[in-house]
Design a protein around this motif. Structure first.
Motif, mmCIF file in Angstrom:
data_model
loop_
_atom_site.group_PDB
_atom_site.id
_atom_site.type_symbol
_atom_site.label_atom_id
_atom_site.label_comp_id
_atom_site.label_asym_id
_atom_site.label_seq_id
_atom_site.Cartn_x
_atom_site.Cartn_y
_atom_site.Cartn_z
ATOM 1 N N GLU A 44 0.862 -1.194 0.000
ATOM 2 C CA GLU A 44 0.000 0.000 0.000
ATOM 3 C C GLU A 44 0.899 1.245 0.000
ATOM 4 O O GLU A 44 1.706 1.410 0.917
ATOM 5 N N ASP A 45 0.730 2.093 -1.022
ATOM 6 C CA ASP A 45 1.603 3.272 -1.051
ATOM 7 C C ASP A 45 0.875 4.571 -0.731
ATOM 8 O O ASP A 45 1.447 5.649 -0.750
ATOM 9 N N ASP A 46 -0.421 4.484 -0.435
ATOM 10 C CA ASP A 46 -1.198 5.691 -0.130
ATOM 11 C C ASP A 46 -0.749 6.282 1.216
ATOM 12 O O ASP A 46 -0.550 5.536 2.184
ATOM 13 N N PRO A 47 -0.615 7.622 1.274
ATOM 14 C CA PRO A 47 -0.164 8.234 2.548
ATOM 15 C C PRO A 47 -1.115 7.980 3.712
ATOM 16 O O PRO A 47 -0.731 8.132 4.876
ATOM 17 N N ILE A 48 -2.343 7.570 3.402
ATOM 18 C CA ILE A 48 -3.271 7.302 4.509
ATOM 19 C C ILE A 48 -2.755 6.124 5.350
ATOM 20 O O ILE A 48 -2.987 6.054 6.558
ATOM 21 N N GLU A 65 5.822 14.656 -6.235
ATOM 22 C CA GLU A 65 5.055 13.503 -5.696
ATOM 23 C C GLU A 65 5.378 13.303 -4.213
ATOM 24 O O GLU A 65 4.480 13.094 -3.391
ATOM 25 N N HIS A 117 2.832 13.597 -1.061
ATOM 26 C CA HIS A 117 2.651 12.463 -0.146
ATOM 27 C C HIS A 117 2.794 12.962 1.314
ATOM 28 O O HIS A 117 1.948 12.681 2.172
ATOM 29 N N PHE A 161 -0.148 15.254 2.364
ATOM 30 C CA PHE A 161 -1.346 14.476 2.733
ATOM 31 C C PHE A 161 -1.183 13.846 4.109
ATOM 32 O O PHE A 161 -2.101 13.857 4.926
ATOM 33 N N TYR A 208 -3.648 14.274 7.328
ATOM 34 C CA TYR A 208 -4.306 13.160 8.031
ATOM 35 C C TYR A 208 -3.974 13.184 9.525
ATOM 36 O O TYR A 208 -4.825 12.930 10.367
#
Ligand code: HAM
Length: 465
Positions: A160-164, A256, A260, A263, A267
């Protein structure tokens, strides 16, 4: 009068110290320097940690995996990196009898990546969330909170590479420590950028460090050629001063990587996690790229303040021989968590104490009490005994020492009659009952005592109000 008793207690304390010291002088073997026994009185903290970890692991959907303590040394040199303190100075390596070079694991991430690849977990539904815990070894200079054998809890997420996910990992670390009862936990976060950003940054850093070469320690002069980033986390004072004015990673990010990080910070704000951006944070291991973070406990000073740390390592799985898989994780130093729990006097769960004591007198009673003990245990009644002791007085002393509410006494006469004496330690009353009805009677008494105690507690609470 008070002065007398305090001097007496001082004397007994120093006697205790002397006897511990003299024991140390006379026993032929000591645990190796920096490695220690975790004694029964401390197990309550470790048991509590295990419970909280099991809960958090379940809540966040992690699966448990157990890894070997020993790995091929290459697992660590390839991931943690040549030129790091861990590999150069702290790793315990040794050849096996077959001639392979092995190492006691200095950390848990590299072994987890090796296991992920070796066991074909790349085909599992992503993200793959794995948790492990256990000892790690570093030949470090032992001091408070720094040991050569220490324990880590380790959480890793693959795919999983999403910053979430970065935010969720920090949230999870925060939740774990809060559930353990720790206050004042904060985070430092930074980003190292992508591998390409790291390369560009490295060039800038080298040109800055070359201009300061004369001020660096001997190791860092050498590191300048092989691993300049590691100069930023050198423990030498003079190198730390040079590091303070070094260029910072956050000023040299690709769009990018910047996005990242942006974000992630949003969060974290949303989650109301206490954090600060620390542009000098680079962590002491080579495998990181992108987000890095450390978990700090206020009230601790110096380097020992880190309760844990982690970050992204999006290129490591590929470098270790697997398919390209983004990944992120963190490790918590459990020895330091226990230190904090003690310091902050956090509440810990302890196993229920036995409320029943079984005393026996005479050979026949001793034999019969084994069966009674098994019968009580089988019915879920927690019982203590001291079968090795013969005298009733000593056994009763033991019973009141552990705070038993009920003592069962089995003497020669009772053993023959198939009865027992049941003594209610709270009211002092006692009764002879048949062994057959013992379980039923004890259960009833425990239930009633519970009510009495609950009532007492309620009265106390009322008084307090
Ligand atoms: P680390 O920062 O080297 O990261 O270690 C994590 C934590 O282990 C430290 O913050 C500290 O609490 C504890 N620790 C480290 N060395 C010692 C020591 N000598 N004595 C006592 N406690 C110590 C890692 O190990 C990474 N594998 C974390 C990670 C997981 N990154 C991604 N995934």
């Amino acid at each position: 009068m008070r002065a007398k008793s305090s001097s007496r207690s001082q004397r007994s304390n120093s006697e205790k110290k002397i006897s511990k010291e003299s024991v140390r002088m006379t026993v032929p073997f000591q645990s190796p320097r920096g490695m220690r026994d975790i004694l029964p009185e401390d197990q309550v903290y470790w048991g509590h940690i295990d419970r909280v970890l099991a809960k958090v692991v379940q809540e966040f959907g992690f699966q448990k995996i157990t890894l070997p303590t020993v790995e091929c040394a290459g697992v660590f040199t390839r991931s943690v990196g040549e030129g790091t303190d861990i590999i150069e100075k702290e790793m315990y390596t040794f050849p096996s009898r077959g001639g392979d070079m092995l190492a006691l694991r200095p950390e848990l991430t590299a072994g987890m990546v090796r296991a992920f690849i070796q066991n074909g977990m790349q085909v599992l539904a992503k993200p793959v969330k794995l948790f492990t815990q256990g000892p790690a070894f570093r030949y470090d200079r032992p001091q408070e909170g720094r040991y050569r054998e220490f324990y880590q809890a380790d959480f890793e997420v693959f795919g999983e590479d999403d910053p979430i996910m970065d935010a969720q990992m920090i949230q999870m670390a925060y939740r774990t420590l809060l559930t353990l009862g720790l206050k004042n936990v904060t985070f430092q976060v930074n980003t190292l950028g992508s591998e390409e950003d790291k390369k560009q940054y490295r060039k800038l850093l080298v040109s800055y460090l070359r201009s300061k070469k004369i001020k660096l320690c001997r190791d860092c002069k050498r590191r300048l050629a092989i691993n300049p980033l590691r100069i930023l986390d050198c423990k030498e004072e003079k190198c730390q001063q040079v590091a303070q004015s070094a260029p910072q990673t956050v000023d040299h990010l690709s769009p990018e990587a910047r996005n990242h990080f942006k974000f992630l910070l949003e969060y974290l704000d949303e989650l109301e996690i206490p954090y600060s951006i620390c542009p000098s944070l680079v962590r002491g291991l080579d495998y990181y790229s992108g987000t890095v973070f450390e978990i700090l406990s206020a009230g601790f000073n110096g380097r020992q303040s880190a309760l844990g740390g982690g970050g992204r390592y999006d290129t490591l799985v590929k470098r270790m021989g697997g398919e390209q898989t983004p990944a992120i994780g963190f490790g918590i130093g459990l020895d330091r968590v226990v230190m904090c729990m003690k310091r902050e006097k956090t509440k810990v769960y302890s196993d229920p104490k036995p409320k029943v004591f079984l005393a026996q007198l005479g050979e026949l009673a001793k034999k019969k009490s084994l069966r009674l003990f098994a019968q009580l245990e089988k019915n879920g009644i927690l019982v203590r005994e001291s079968f090795g002791r013969g005298g009733l007085k000593a056994q009763l002393r033991h019973s009141s020492k552990i705070g038993a509410e009920i003592t069962i006494i089995l003497g020669q006469k009772e053993a023959i009659d198939e009865t027992v004496i049941v003594k209610d330690m709270v009211s002092g009353s006692q009764e002879t009952v048949s062994q057959e009805r013992l379980v039923e009677i004890i259960k009833k008494m425990l239930k009633n005592n519970g009510i009495i105690f609950q009532k007492r507690q309620m009265d106390k609470d009322k008084q307090r109000e």
